[in-house]
Write a protein that holds these residues in place. Structure first.
Motif, PDB file in Angstrom:
ATOM      1  N   ASN A 154     -14.231   2.285   9.183  1.00  0.00           N
ATOM      2  CA  ASN A 154     -13.238   1.828   9.874  1.00  0.00           C
ATOM      3  C   ASN A 154     -12.924   0.318   9.647  1.00  0.00           C
ATOM      4  OD1 ASN A 154     -12.399   3.975  11.429  1.00  0.00           O
ATOM      5  ND2 ASN A 154     -13.710   3.796  13.106  1.00  0.00           N
ATOM      6  N   ILE A 155     -11.445   0.100   9.722  1.00  0.00           N
ATOM      7  CA  ILE A 155     -10.964  -1.014   9.341  1.00  0.00           C
ATOM      8  C   ILE A 155     -10.125  -1.449  10.578  1.00  0.00           C
ATOM      9  CG2 ILE A 155      -9.674  -2.831   8.044  1.00  0.00           C
ATOM     10  CD1 ILE A 155     -10.448  -1.295   5.649  1.00  0.00           C
ATOM     11  N   LEU A 156     -10.614  -2.364  11.926  1.00  0.00           N
ATOM     12  CA  LEU A 156      -9.899  -2.461  12.857  1.00  0.00           C
ATOM     13  C   LEU A 156      -9.087  -3.746  12.760  1.00  0.00           C
ATOM     14  CD1 LEU A 156     -12.625  -1.049  15.226  1.00  0.00           C
ATOM     15  CD2 LEU A 156     -10.703   0.182  14.311  1.00  0.00           C
ATOM     16  N   ASN A 157      -8.106  -3.846  13.592  1.00  0.00           N
ATOM     17  CA  ASN A 157      -7.442  -5.054  13.834  1.00  0.00           C
ATOM     18  C   ASN A 157      -7.995  -5.575  15.145  1.00  0.00           C
ATOM     19  OD1 ASN A 157      -6.025  -3.911  15.950  1.00  0.00           O
ATOM     20  ND2 ASN A 157      -3.974  -4.093  14.957  1.00  0.00           N
ATOM     21  N   ILE A 167      -6.397  -0.074  11.027  1.00  0.00           N
ATOM     22  CA  ILE A 167      -5.162  -0.174  10.011  1.00  0.00           C
ATOM     23  C   ILE A 167      -5.104   0.673   9.049  1.00  0.00           C
ATOM     24  CG2 ILE A 167      -5.617  -2.748  10.170  1.00  0.00           C
ATOM     25  CD1 ILE A 167      -6.480  -2.895   7.107  1.00  0.00           C
ATOM     26  N   LEU A 168      -5.800   1.583   8.760  1.00  0.00           N
ATOM     27  CA  LEU A 168      -5.568   2.851   7.832  1.00  0.00           C
ATOM     28  C   LEU A 168      -4.772   4.075   8.510  1.00  0.00           C
ATOM     29  CD1 LEU A 168      -9.199   3.732   6.549  1.00  0.00           C
ATOM     30  CD2 LEU A 168      -7.384   2.517   5.466  1.00  0.00           C
ATOM     31  N   ASP A 221       1.666   3.546   3.999  1.00  0.00           N
ATOM     32  CA  ASP A 221       1.339   2.840   2.665  1.00  0.00           C
ATOM     33  C   ASP A 221       2.303   1.621   2.464  1.00  0.00           C
ATOM     34  OD1 ASP A 221      -0.271   5.020   2.237  1.00  0.00           O
ATOM     35  OD2 ASP A 221       0.940   6.045   0.548  1.00  0.00           O
ATOM     36  N   GLU A 222       3.605   1.667   3.022  1.00  0.00           N
ATOM     37  CA  GLU A 222       4.498   0.597   2.710  1.00  0.00           C
ATOM     38  C   GLU A 222       4.128  -0.410   3.475  1.00  0.00           C
ATOM     39  OE1 GLU A 222       5.308   3.624   3.621  1.00  0.00           O
ATOM     40  OE2 GLU A 222       6.527   4.624   1.994  1.00  0.00           O
ATOM     41  N   MET A 223       3.452  -0.511   4.674  1.00  0.00           N
ATOM     42  CA  MET A 223       3.115  -1.477   5.210  1.00  0.00           C
ATOM     43  C   MET A 223       2.009  -2.104   5.022  1.00  0.00           C
ATOM     44  SD  MET A 223       2.887  -1.526   9.526  1.00  0.00           S
ATOM     45  CE  MET A 223       4.612  -1.170   9.732  1.00  0.00           C
ATOM     46  N   LEU A 224       0.999  -1.110   4.430  1.00  0.00           N
ATOM     47  CA  LEU A 224      -0.366  -1.775   3.730  1.00  0.00           C
ATOM     48  C   LEU A 224       0.029  -2.438   2.661  1.00  0.00           C
ATOM     49  CD1 LEU A 224      -2.657   1.401   3.959  1.00  0.00           C
ATOM     50  CD2 LEU A 224      -2.745  -0.793   5.346  1.00  0.00           C
ATOM     51  N   LEU A 225       0.951  -1.983   2.005  1.00  0.00           N
ATOM     52  CA  LEU A 225       1.133  -2.922   0.769  1.00  0.00           C
ATOM     53  C   LEU A 225       1.860  -4.159   1.141  1.00  0.00           C
ATOM     54  CD1 LEU A 225       2.645  -0.091  -1.780  1.00  0.00           C
ATOM     55  CD2 LEU A 225       0.432  -1.408  -2.100  1.00  0.00           C
ATOM     56  N   LEU A 274     -11.683  -5.230  -0.378  1.00  0.00           N
ATOM     57  CA  LEU A 274     -11.028  -3.852  -0.059  1.00  0.00           C
ATOM     58  C   LEU A 274     -11.316  -2.607  -1.040  1.00  0.00           C
ATOM     59  CD1 LEU A 274      -7.798  -4.918   1.460  1.00  0.00           C
ATOM     60  CD2 LEU A 274      -9.808  -4.583   2.604  1.00  0.00           C
ATOM     61  N   VAL A 275     -11.305  -3.057  -2.425  1.00  0.00           N
ATOM     62  CA  VAL A 275     -11.700  -2.304  -3.379  1.00  0.00           C
ATOM     63  C   VAL A 275     -12.939  -1.313  -3.242  1.00  0.00           C
ATOM     64  CG1 VAL A 275     -12.031  -1.837  -5.776  1.00  0.00           C
ATOM     65  CG2 VAL A 275     -10.206  -3.093  -5.240  1.00  0.00           C
ATOM     66  N   GLY A 276     -12.940  -0.032  -3.176  1.00  0.00           N
ATOM     67  CA  GLY A 276     -14.218   0.506  -2.900  1.00  0.00           C
ATOM     68  C   GLY A 276     -14.515   0.807  -1.702  1.00  0.00           C
ATOM     69  N   VAL A 277     -13.413   0.519  -0.733  1.00  0.00           N
ATOM     70  CA  VAL A 277     -13.531   0.810   0.730  1.00  0.00           C
ATOM     71  C   VAL A 277     -13.249   2.164   1.041  1.00  0.00           C
ATOM     72  CG1 VAL A 277     -12.863   0.553   3.080  1.00  0.00           C
ATOM     73  CG2 VAL A 277     -13.164  -1.494   1.463  1.00  0.00           C
ATOM     74  N   ASN A 278     -12.387   2.935   0.513  1.00  0.00           N
ATOM     75  CA  ASN A 278     -12.139   4.247   0.459  1.00  0.00           C
ATOM     76  C   ASN A 278     -11.172   4.535  -0.657  1.00  0.00           C
ATOM     77  OD1 ASN A 278      -9.311   3.900   1.538  1.00  0.00           O
ATOM     78  ND2 ASN A 278     -10.178   3.961   3.670  1.00  0.00           N
ATOM     79  N   GLN A 279     -10.799   6.032  -0.868  1.00  0.00           N
ATOM     80  CA  GLN A 279      -9.945   6.332  -2.059  1.00  0.00           C
ATOM     81  C   GLN A 279      -8.380   5.910  -1.859  1.00  0.00           C
ATOM     82  OE1 GLN A 279     -10.301  10.484  -2.791  1.00  0.00           O
ATOM     83  NE2 GLN A 279      -9.119  10.462  -4.546  1.00  0.00           N
ATOM     84  N   ARG A 280      -8.102   6.031  -0.753  1.00  0.00           N
ATOM     85  CA  ARG A 280      -6.781   5.612  -0.453  1.00  0.00           C
ATOM     86  C   ARG A 280      -6.478   4.127  -0.731  1.00  0.00           C
ATOM     87  NH1 ARG A 280      -3.699   4.865   5.445  1.00  0.00           N
ATOM     88  NH2 ARG A 280      -1.663   4.648   4.676  1.00  0.00           N
ATOM     89  N   LEU A 281      -7.215   3.399  -0.151  1.00  0.00           N
ATOM     90  CA  LEU A 281      -7.048   1.949  -0.663  1.00  0.00           C
ATOM     91  C   LEU A 281      -6.931   1.422  -2.096  1.00  0.00           C
ATOM     92  CD1 LEU A 281      -8.944  -0.155   2.423  1.00  0.00           C
ATOM     93  CD2 LEU A 281      -6.535   0.419   2.228  1.00  0.00           C
TER      94      LEU A 281
END
Length: 479
Positions: A2-5, A11-12, A16-20, A35-42
Motif C-alpha cells: 500500500n502507498i498511502l498519502n 495513491i494507486l 495513470d495520467e495523474m500518477l505520471l 518505486l520500481v519493483g513496488v508492483n507491476q502497474r507502477l
C-alpha cells in the motif's frame, strides 16, 4: 504494497495520467530507486517510453554530499533498471557524478540529446578527450547537445581550457543540429572576464540549425571570436545570445552592427532572442557616445522585432555601458542594470545584478520592485553614497526576494534594504554583507527598525572574520 498519502488514501487508486503527472514533478532518481519493483502497474508506467525516454539523473544536494548513499542508489539503478530501458532512452540529462555511473555502463542506441549540467571546465575537457563514451556519442550519434559550465571558483580556470571546449565540441559534433553552451560561476559570476572563443577554426557548420550561447561573464573576444563563430552557421534558424562584451573602442553593439556583422550571414534565421551588454573602458576617449535614442533607431532601420535598451551617452570614470535585449525579455537573469535603465516588464527574471559608477537612489529601487515582480535574487555593486538622503521615502516591497548580496556596497544601501522604513523584505533568507556595516546599521543588533527584514534570515555570508555580539543570536533567531 500500500502507498498511502497523508490522508490515508492509496495513491494507486489514482488514474495513470495523474500518477505520471506526479512522477514528472518528482526527482527521477527518487522515482527509479523507490518505486520500481513496488508492483507491476507502477513498473509499466515508469518504463513507458513516454516517461523513460528522457532519463534525467540530476542528483540532489544529499547525494552530492554523501558518496556512499549515491553509490548505493546508482548501483541499484544501473544493475536493476538501466538494462531494461537503455534502448528506450533518447535524451539524457546528467551531472558529472551521475553521467559516469549511468552513461558508461550501457549502450544507448536511441540517444540523440544529451544535456551536461554543472560541469567544471577541466572535467568536461577530460570527458571530451581520450577514448570516452561521451566523445564517441558526440561524434557518431548526438544531434542535440546542451553543455552548462558552472564552476565554483575561477582559480583553476584557463582561457586554454575554455577555447578547447568549444573547439572540441564543434570539431567532434559531426551530427549536431542544435547546440547550447552556457557558462557561469557561482562566485560573482557577472564580474569574471574569462569567456574566450578565439580558436574556432574556419570549418563551416552547415548542419547546425539552432544555437544558444550564454555567458554570465565578460568576454573581450567578440569580433575575432564570437562573430567569426556565428558567421559559420549559414543555415541557422534559431539563435539565442546572452553575452557581456568588454571593449576599448568607443562604440556599442547596436542593431546595425548585429545585422551587418552577424545576421546577414544567416539567411534562414527566423527566431532571434538576445541580451547583449557592452562595457566600454577607455580613459583616453572624450567624445560622447551614442544615446539610447540612437541605439533604438539602429534597430528600427534594420526592421527588428521589439527591442529594449538603455545606454550611457558619456563616460564616467573611463567606463560606459549599453544593454540591448529582445522583447519580451526571455531570460531568467538580468545583469549589469545601471541608472540609465529605461524600465519595462520583466516577469521572467528571477536574478538581477546592478552596478554603476554613479549612486543608485531610492526611486530606482522602487522601479525595480515594480518592473521585476518575481525577483528572487538581487546583487548590488555600488560604492557611491546616496545623493538624495533627505527624501520622504515611499516604502518598497520585494515580495519574493530570497537572496540579497550587499557585499560590495556603500553603507547607504545596507540602510536602504535592511531598514523597514525604506524596504520590506518578507521572504529574505540569505544575506551577503560586511560584518562592520551590518553591526552599524543594526546598532550592534539592537535596532528595531532592521529587525523585521532580518527575522527570516537562515544564512548570512561574511567574507571577513568576525565575533558575534551578545545580541547576535536573538536578532537572527533562525540562523
Amino acid at each position: 504494497m500500500n502507498i498511502l498519502n497523508k490522508n490515508g488514501m492509496n495513491i494507486l487508486d489514482l488514474p495513470d495520467e495523474m500518477l505520471l503527472a506526479i512522477f514528472n514533478k518528482m526527482n527521477m532518481i527518487d522515482v527509479l530507486y523507490s518505486l520500481v519493483g513496488v508492483n507491476q502497474r507502477l513498473d509499466q508506467l515508469i518504463f513507458d517510453p513516454l516517461y523513460i525516454c528522457h532519463l534525467n539523473v540530476r542528483v540532489n544536494s544529499l547525494l552530492n554530499s554523501n558518496s556512499n548513499i549515491a553509490n548505493h542508489i546508482f548501483d541499484r539503478i544501473c544493475e536493476k533498471i538501466i538494462p531494461w530501458v537503455h534502448h528506450k532512452i533518447s535524451k539524457l540529462t546528467a551531472q558529472p557524478l551521475s553521467m559516469e555511473r549511468i552513461l558508461y555502463r550501457m549502450n544507448y542506441p536511441q540517444l540523440h540529446f544529451v544535456s551536461l549540467v554543472d560541469f567544471g571546465q577541466a572535467i568536461l575537457v577530460q570527458h571530451l578527450t581520450g577514448d570516452t563514451i561521451l566523445r564517441r556519442l558526440i561524434i557518431n550519434q548526438i544531434t542535440h547537445l546542451n553543455a552548462e559550465i558552472n564552476d565554483d571558483t575561477t582559480r583553476e580556470l584557463s582561457d586554454e581550457n575554455n577555447s578547447n571546449i568549444f573547439e572540441l565540441i564543434l570539431s567532434l559534433g559531426k551530427c549536431l543540429i542544435d547546440l547550447t553552451f552556457s557558462q557561469s560561476f557561482r562566485d560573482r559570476e557577472f564580474e569574471v572576464p574569462t569567456l574566450n572563443i578565439t580558436s574556432t577554426g574556419c570549418k563551416k557548420l552547415p548542419k547546425l540549425i539552432c544555437f544558444s550561447l550564454t555567458s554570465k561573464c565578460y568576454t573581450k573576444f567578440y569580433e575575432n571570436g564570437i562573430v567569426s563563430l556565428l558567421r559559420r552557421m549559414s543555415n541557422l534558424e534559431e539563435l539565442t545570445l546572452f553575452l557581456s562584451i568588454e571593449r576599448t573602442e568607443p562604440t556599442y553593439i547596436d542593431g546595425i552592427q548585429l545585422h551587418d556583422e552577424v545576421l546577414i550571414f544567416m539567411p534562414q534565421l527566423n527566431k532571434l532572442t538576445f541580451s547583449i551588454h557592452t562595457l566600454v573602458i577607455n580613459k583616453y576617449v572624450t567624445i560622447d557616445l551614442p544615446s539610447n535614442d540612437d541605439i533604438q533607431h539602429s534597430f528600427i532601420k534594420r526592421k527588428y522585432q521589439s527591442v529594449g535598451s538603455y545606454a550611457d551617452d558619456k563616460f564616467t570614470n573611463s567606463e560606459s555601458r549599453c544593454h540591448i535585449y529582445s522583447l519580451p525579455y526571455q531570460f531568467d537573469t538580468f545583469l549589469h542594470l545601471a541608472n540609465c535603465f529605461q524600465g519595462g516588464i520583466f516577469d521572467k527574471v528571477r536574478s538581477l545584478a546592478m552596478t554603476d559608477q554613479r549612486p543608485f537612489e531610492h526611486e530606482l529601487f522602487d522601479k525595480i520592485s515594480r518592473d521585476f515582480p518575481f525577483l528572487q535574487e538581487l546583487i548590488v555593486l555600488n560604492s557611491k553614497p546616496h545623493k538624495n538622503k533627505q527624501r520622504t521615502s515611499k516604502l518598497i516591497t520585494f515580495f519574493h526576494l530570497v537572496k540579497l548580496d550587499l557585499q560590495n556596497v556603500h553603507i547607504d544601501y545596507v540602510e536602504q534594504f535592511l531598514l523597514e522604513t525604506n524596504t520590506c523584505l518578507p521572504r529574505l533568507k540569505k544575506l551577503d554583507i560586511e560584518y562592520e556595516q551590518l553591526a552599524i546599521v543594526t546598532n550592534n543588533f539592537t535596532n528595531g527598525a532592521a529587525r523585521y527584514n532580518c527575522s527570516q534570515l537562515r544564512r548570512i555570508v561574511m567574507h571577513e572574520p568576525y565575533i558575534r555580539g551578545e545580541n547576535f543570536h536573538s536578532y537572527f533567531p533562525l540562523l
